[in-house]
Design a protein around this motif. Structure first.
Motif, short mmCIF file in Angstrom:
data_model
loop_
_atom_site.label_atom_id
_atom_site.label_comp_id
_atom_site.label_asym_id
_atom_site.label_seq_id
_atom_site.Cartn_x
_atom_site.Cartn_y
_atom_site.Cartn_z
N PHE A 63 13.92 67.95 -41.60
CA PHE A 63 13.62 66.74 -40.67
C PHE A 63 14.45 65.70 -40.50
CE2 PHE A 63 9.65 69.13 -42.59
CZ PHE A 63 9.03 69.35 -41.48
N ARG A 64 14.71 64.97 -39.36
CA ARG A 64 15.37 64.17 -39.34
C ARG A 64 14.84 62.67 -39.59
NH1 ARG A 64 20.57 63.96 -36.52
NH2 ARG A 64 20.34 61.76 -36.88
N ALA A 65 15.00 61.70 -40.33
CA ALA A 65 14.19 60.72 -40.76
C ALA A 65 13.98 59.58 -39.66
CB ALA A 65 15.02 59.69 -41.84
N ASN A 66 14.70 59.80 -38.42
CA ASN A 66 14.49 58.72 -37.41
C ASN A 66 13.44 59.49 -36.25
OD1 ASN A 66 16.68 60.76 -36.69
ND2 ASN A 66 17.17 59.55 -34.86
N LEU A 67 13.14 60.81 -36.78
CA LEU A 67 12.25 61.53 -35.63
C LEU A 67 10.88 61.40 -36.35
CD1 LEU A 67 14.51 64.02 -34.29
CD2 LEU A 67 13.83 62.10 -33.25
N LEU A 68 10.65 60.83 -37.68
CA LEU A 68 9.28 60.90 -38.19
C LEU A 68 8.53 59.65 -37.91
CD1 LEU A 68 10.33 62.54 -41.63
CD2 LEU A 68 9.15 63.70 -39.85
N ASN A 69 7.27 60.01 -38.21
CA ASN A 69 6.28 58.75 -38.05
C ASN A 69 4.74 59.28 -38.63
OD1 ASN A 69 4.58 60.13 -36.05
ND2 ASN A 69 5.87 59.54 -34.46
N ARG A 70 4.01 58.32 -38.96
CA ARG A 70 3.00 58.43 -39.52
C ARG A 70 2.21 59.49 -38.86
NH1 ARG A 70 -0.25 55.78 -43.34
NH2 ARG A 70 1.12 54.10 -43.35
N ASP A 71 1.93 59.62 -37.67
CA ASP A 71 1.25 60.73 -37.36
C ASP A 71 1.88 62.06 -37.31
OD1 ASP A 71 -0.93 58.88 -36.13
OD2 ASP A 71 0.31 58.67 -34.32
N TYR A 72 3.15 62.12 -37.21
CA TYR A 72 3.93 63.69 -37.55
C TYR A 72 3.57 63.93 -38.94
CZ TYR A 72 7.39 66.87 -36.69
OH TYR A 72 7.97 68.26 -36.45
N ILE A 73 3.72 62.92 -39.72
CA ILE A 73 3.61 63.15 -41.22
C ILE A 73 2.04 63.72 -41.43
CG2 ILE A 73 3.60 62.41 -43.71
CD1 ILE A 73 6.02 60.82 -42.65
N LYS A 74 1.17 63.04 -40.80
CA LYS A 74 -0.09 63.64 -41.02
C LYS A 74 -0.37 65.10 -40.57
CE LYS A 74 -2.79 59.22 -40.82
NZ LYS A 74 -3.75 58.73 -39.95
N ALA A 75 0.29 65.35 -39.38
CA ALA A 75 0.11 66.73 -38.86
C ALA A 75 0.87 67.66 -39.85
CB ALA A 75 0.94 66.90 -37.50
N ASP B 182 7.66 54.95 -47.41
CA ASP B 182 6.34 54.03 -47.67
C ASP B 182 5.13 55.27 -47.09
OD1 ASP B 182 7.43 52.22 -48.92
OD2 ASP B 182 7.44 50.77 -47.23
N ILE B 183 5.52 55.72 -46.02
CA ILE B 183 4.30 56.68 -45.19
C ILE B 183 4.17 57.73 -45.96
CG2 ILE B 183 3.96 58.02 -43.26
CD1 ILE B 183 5.38 55.99 -41.53
N CYS B 184 5.16 58.44 -46.55
CA CYS B 184 5.29 59.66 -47.47
C CYS B 184 4.22 59.29 -48.68
CB CYS B 184 6.58 60.22 -47.75
SG CYS B 184 7.09 61.01 -46.15
N SER B 185 4.55 58.19 -49.22
CA SER B 185 4.01 57.57 -50.42
C SER B 185 2.57 57.47 -50.31
CB SER B 185 4.86 56.53 -50.90
OG SER B 185 6.16 56.70 -51.37
N SER B 186 2.28 56.82 -49.21
CA SER B 186 0.72 56.61 -48.94
C SER B 186 -0.12 57.71 -48.61
CB SER B 186 0.48 55.48 -48.01
OG SER B 186 1.05 55.88 -46.85
N LEU B 187 0.52 58.68 -47.81
CA LEU B 187 -0.31 59.75 -47.25
C LEU B 187 -0.28 61.12 -48.15
CD1 LEU B 187 0.70 59.69 -43.50
CD2 LEU B 187 -1.39 59.05 -44.46
N ASN B 188 0.80 61.06 -48.81
CA ASN B 188 0.96 62.47 -49.37
C ASN B 188 0.07 62.57 -50.72
OD1 ASN B 188 2.20 64.58 -50.28
ND2 ASN B 188 4.19 63.84 -50.85
N ARG B 189 -0.03 61.78 -51.82
CA ARG B 189 -0.78 61.91 -53.17
C ARG B 189 -0.51 63.34 -53.70
NH1 ARG B 189 -4.03 59.78 -49.28
NH2 ARG B 189 -4.62 57.41 -49.32
N ASN B 190 0.72 63.62 -53.73
CA ASN B 190 1.19 65.10 -54.36
C ASN B 190 0.83 66.32 -53.66
OD1 ASN B 190 2.38 63.42 -56.34
ND2 ASN B 190 0.53 63.24 -57.65
#
Length: 188
Positions: A62-74, A112-120
């Protein structure tokens, strides 16, 4: 456009048929080797919606500039198991030189988004290049400073040496092999 060429994607129904076929064979893990899965963004979200329908684990770049919170949730909802993020450098000067359209701030935001949403649930790997032509020691230092921040957030890093050398006293990048325009290269 991607690397000077217009991007041609397989149709979403065609990709759906391919995923369905792989699933029917009992394949439960897919590695999308396209170097930018999340471009075009809407297209990749349609593929993610298809993947949610199957009991498949998958991996992509994935390109970093094309990621956001909603995309990472998906991604988390779709059983994506490894997110490989092209961060490239910790130096904005290097990003500007490479014309990546990635900002160091966007990398930190995604971290920050990955760290807060991911939880391993998903392995997050940030990929960097070292030895980019015109890269200075201060740029390398900025990259390693960012790498330390990433490691402290329990994410992983990947470092690729950039292959270049000197020719006639000038810094010359090695070019990719020529692309055969008559062969269809799949892009998902």
């Amino acid at each position: 456009y991607f690397e000077g060429e217009k991007v041609k994607c397989r149709s979403v129904p065609f990709v759906h048929k391919e995923i369905d076929y792989l699933n029917s064979l009992g394949i439960r893990k897919i590695f999308f080797t396209d170097n930018v899965f999340n471009y075009p963004l809407e297209y990749s979200l349609e593929i993610i919606d298809i993947l949610k329908k199957y009991d498949l684990e998958w991996v992509a770049f994935f390109r970093a500039n094309l990621l956001n919170r909603d995309y990472i949730k998906a991604l988390l909802e779709s059983k994506c198991k490894i997110v490989l993020i092209s961060a490239e450098s910790g130096s904005q000067a290097v990003h500007n030189y490479l014309n990546t359209e990635i900002s160091v701030d966007s990398i930190l935001n995604i971290l920050d988004i990955c760290s807060s949403l991911n939880r391993n649930k998903v392995a997050v790997i940030f990929s960097f290049m070292i030895g980019i032509p015109k890269e200075k020691l201060t740029d390398v230092f900025m990259t390693f400073t960012l790498i330390i921040r990433i490691l402290l957030k329990k994410c992983f890093i990947h470092i690729s040496p950039c292959m270049h050398g000197l020719k006639g006293g000038k810094n010359v990048s090695l070019k990719s092999p020529p692309v055969n325009k008559k062969i269809a290269y799949p892009i998902y």
